[in-house]
Design an enzyme around this catalytic site. Sequence first.
Site, PDB file in Angstrom:
ATOM      1  N   GLU A  77     -11.628  24.816  32.391  1.00 15.92           N
ATOM      2  CA  GLU A  77     -12.213  25.599  31.295  1.00 15.92           C
ATOM      3  C   GLU A  77     -12.936  24.646  30.354  1.00 15.92           C
ATOM      4  O   GLU A  77     -12.497  23.514  30.151  1.00 15.92           O
ATOM      5  CB  GLU A  77     -11.096  26.322  30.532  1.00 15.92           C
ATOM      6  CG  GLU A  77     -11.613  27.010  29.270  1.00 15.92           C
ATOM      7  CD  GLU A  77     -10.574  27.856  28.542  1.00 15.92           C
ATOM      8  OE1 GLU A  77      -9.373  27.572  28.663  1.00 15.92           O
ATOM      9  OE2 GLU A  77     -10.996  28.793  27.840  1.00 15.92           O
ATOM     10  N   CYS A 279      -9.702  31.440  27.702  1.00 17.30           N
ATOM     11  CA  CYS A 279     -10.226  32.237  26.587  1.00 17.30           C
ATOM     12  C   CYS A 279     -11.742  32.264  26.546  1.00 17.30           C
ATOM     13  O   CYS A 279     -12.311  33.217  26.016  1.00 17.30           O
ATOM     14  CB  CYS A 279      -9.667  31.706  25.274  1.00 17.30           C
ATOM     15  SG  CYS A 279      -7.894  31.948  25.133  1.00 17.30           S
ATOM     16  N   ASN A 432      -8.552  37.598  31.383  1.00 14.81           N
ATOM     17  CA  ASN A 432      -7.668  36.435  31.324  1.00 14.81           C
ATOM     18  C   ASN A 432      -6.536  36.730  30.363  1.00 14.81           C
ATOM     19  O   ASN A 432      -6.781  37.144  29.227  1.00 14.81           O
ATOM     20  CB  ASN A 432      -8.461  35.224  30.810  1.00 14.81           C
ATOM     21  CG  ASN A 432      -7.561  34.049  30.469  1.00 14.81           C
ATOM     22  OD1 ASN A 432      -6.917  33.488  31.353  1.00 14.81           O
ATOM     23  ND2 ASN A 432      -7.492  33.681  29.201  1.00 14.81           N
ATOM     24  N   GLU A 433      -5.334  36.559  30.798  1.00 11.71           N
ATOM     25  CA  GLU A 433      -4.172  36.540  29.904  1.00 11.71           C
ATOM     26  C   GLU A 433      -4.096  37.783  29.007  1.00 11.71           C
ATOM     27  O   GLU A 433      -3.723  37.688  27.843  1.00 11.71           O
ATOM     28  CB  GLU A 433      -4.286  35.286  29.024  1.00 11.71           C
ATOM     29  CG  GLU A 433      -2.982  34.668  28.700  1.00 11.71           C
ATOM     30  CD  GLU A 433      -3.125  33.347  27.968  1.00 11.71           C
ATOM     31  OE1 GLU A 433      -3.571  33.333  26.818  1.00 11.71           O
ATOM     32  OE2 GLU A 433      -2.755  32.324  28.559  1.00 11.71           O
TER      33      GLU A 433
HETATM   34  O1  AHR Z   1      -5.484  26.542  28.596  1.00  9.63           O
HETATM   35  C1  AHR Z   1      -5.829  26.805  27.271  1.00  9.63           C
HETATM   36  C2  AHR Z   1      -5.796  28.278  26.926  1.00  9.63           C
HETATM   37  O2  AHR Z   1      -4.489  28.756  27.047  1.00  9.63           O
HETATM   38  C3  AHR Z   1      -6.576  29.183  27.832  1.00  9.63           C
HETATM   39  O3  AHR Z   1      -7.895  29.276  27.448  1.00  9.63           O
HETATM   40  C4  AHR Z   1      -5.901  30.496  27.683  1.00  9.63           C
HETATM   41  O4  AHR Z   1      -5.949  31.267  28.852  1.00  9.63           O
HETATM   42  C5  AHR Z   1      -4.493  30.141  27.291  1.00  9.63           C
HETATM   43  O5  AHR Z   1      -4.104  30.795  26.154  1.00  9.63           O
END
Ligand code: AHR
Length: 721
Positions: A77, A279, A432-433
């Site tokens: 990321e 994120c 994501n998440e």
């Molecule tokens: O890995 C850092 C962040 O942690 C990522 O962007 C997110 O998916 C998680 O909260």
Amino acid sequence: MNKKSLLGFLALILTVPAFFACKKTDHTSEVIVTERPTPSITIKPIQSQDFSTDYLLTIDSKNGYEISNLLYGLFLEDINFAVDGGLYAEMVKNRSFEFGSMAKGQNLHGWSVDEGLDCNVIDGNLDHSYINQNNPHYLNIRNTTSSELQINNSGFLDGMTITEGATYKFSGYFRSKEGISSVHILLKDESGYIYASATIPEITDEFHKYEVTLTASKSASSTLGVGLYIVFGKGSVDTDMISLFPQDTYKGRPNGLRKDLALALEELSPTFLRFPGGCVVEGETLENSYSWKDSIGNGLPFEINGTVTYGDVATRPLSENLWGDQNSASNHPYYMTYGLGFYEYFLLCEDLGSEPIPIVNAGLSCLIQGTKKVGTPADALPVDSEEFYQYIQDAIDLVEFCKGDETTTWGAIRIAMGHKDPFKLKFIGIGNEQWGTVYFERYEQFVKAFEKAALEKPELYKDIQLIVANGPASTDNYAWKKIKLFGTEYAGLVDEHYYMPPSWFLSNINRYDSYDRNSVPVFLGEYAAKSNNLEAALAEAAFMTGIERNGDIVKLASYAPLFGNSISYQWNPDLIWFKSGVVWKSVNYYVQQLFSTNVAKQVIPSSLTSKQSLQNESTSKVNEIAVAKSLYQVCGLDENNDIILKFVNVSDKPIDITIRIPELKDTNAIITTLSSESLSDMNTVVNPTLITPKEVSVIASKDFTYEIPKYCVSILRIPTK
Ligand code: AHR
């Protein structure tokens, strides 16, 4: 002890420190086998005279079970300047003059201008005078003096590093309607020393891309303040997309990656690459969420020096990175140039031999960072809106981009970008998440759309599996509840994330033992034990023995985050640390490497017996826990039938173990250890190799002992042929 093992033993004690010993014993005993599905360490009483060490490990190399062939991969990321200012090898910051309110100096951020030189950033939207509409700003320079005057870019964060003899590729668009007497390109440091120079040939009155190469006469570290200088004679010129790349990128690719950082990835032998977030996929608002189409220029045709191109970096609009501070003008503003866009991500997967796992936005911004900004429930597009449907269409189009032929819109763009063959694509993460109705009702629309696409165009969509998010915490089971309700068709994989302290990892080694083998497999997309010290790395390693033992249900696992730029970062710990010209690997990195380069194809049943629990049967329950907290292990076979034993000793004392492998003939084995004196030890920029793997060769036999050093990850690779 036979002659061969005696020689091995002598070789070993001559080459390794005293705490490290391996010898053959003469015990034989009945083998105690644990069978699937009881993947946890089992401690079973046996006759104490069977072994004289702290532990007995018996292995049944015949009755293994297959595990995932994708187990250990990477999650990349753009956080901590991992991509722009990191892996992406571009050396010029704000190359296209598009930086805005997050940057000190706004559109001229990163650039210094000599006094007397008239420099103005022009918004080409006003009269379409831009190089293209995705890249509207450019710089007009007017030198009315008779002296040569310059602009200079000192690069990202701590600046540029250059290497003697290395070649750097400069490119830039220039146009001069009124004429300019000269334009020179220099690599120069703060003291005025010139490392390389070149001249731009006569400048035309329409934008033209000029390229020159510069070979550095001497090395310079970033502390010398090396920068790219463009020196103008009298006259006026417009310029845009000013770029400087080392020629020597990873795999020599143009618009490529910093070689040292990409090699650090390659050396992890990743089976998959999850990208581009995290994120950044979600955005704080949808406005600053990652758009894969933007990352390939949105299909905009763009003529470069008379040739129509697609996907060129000059057509990729700049985006804010949500990890930057949106509320103030920073010295280190965080933007995404998309220079490393989806096309390059897929190429990187090919170069690494990794399965690509792209994640796309679910029409919903980040439920944590986004909610803070725009209020619950973040920035969520109405499910029945056209805007929301566009997010689904983007995901559908991504498959076409990867797998479509020249008759398809997006497949044709991939081909025009230079990749005739399809890109591999099997999995796509939706969001994501995320969690809650706001997420799942959107996710379910993606599922429906992909089911429909699979019926209409099975050749493109029938093998695509969607990955469902499961929230941000170890205790979350949002997706699992949905799967219980709707069945296993609900998703191809469930993406779990957790960042927890080392103690949590040690007490959750058996997390996946009880997962339903008939349900959807797990993608552990992000995890870390919250520190780059040895204690955290050992906890991760111990936990990974549990992951590997459960590799039949845990299909993929990736540490997070991957990169940290030590000059400016938003998240610590990270797997690989770097700054300009320097990289150092955390001990957590070496744990990942030891596991990924010694991954099993099959896990084989093993039984660990503790002397301590035998000697103290009345309190054996307590002792079992104490014992299990010291030593963790998993045994496997690789594709060559080598036996691979992984031990993690988290205690402050060496552990003596008898290893019993019936029918093993004496053989040369390799032992690799990763350990250090103190749990707080870590690799740093000052001491980057404090903790690195050490390898020795020993003789293994069907019954031998081994002393596992304290605080140690230890891999025994034992050939059986
Ligand atoms: O890995 C850092 C962040 O942690 C990522 O962007 C997110 O998916 C998680 O909260």
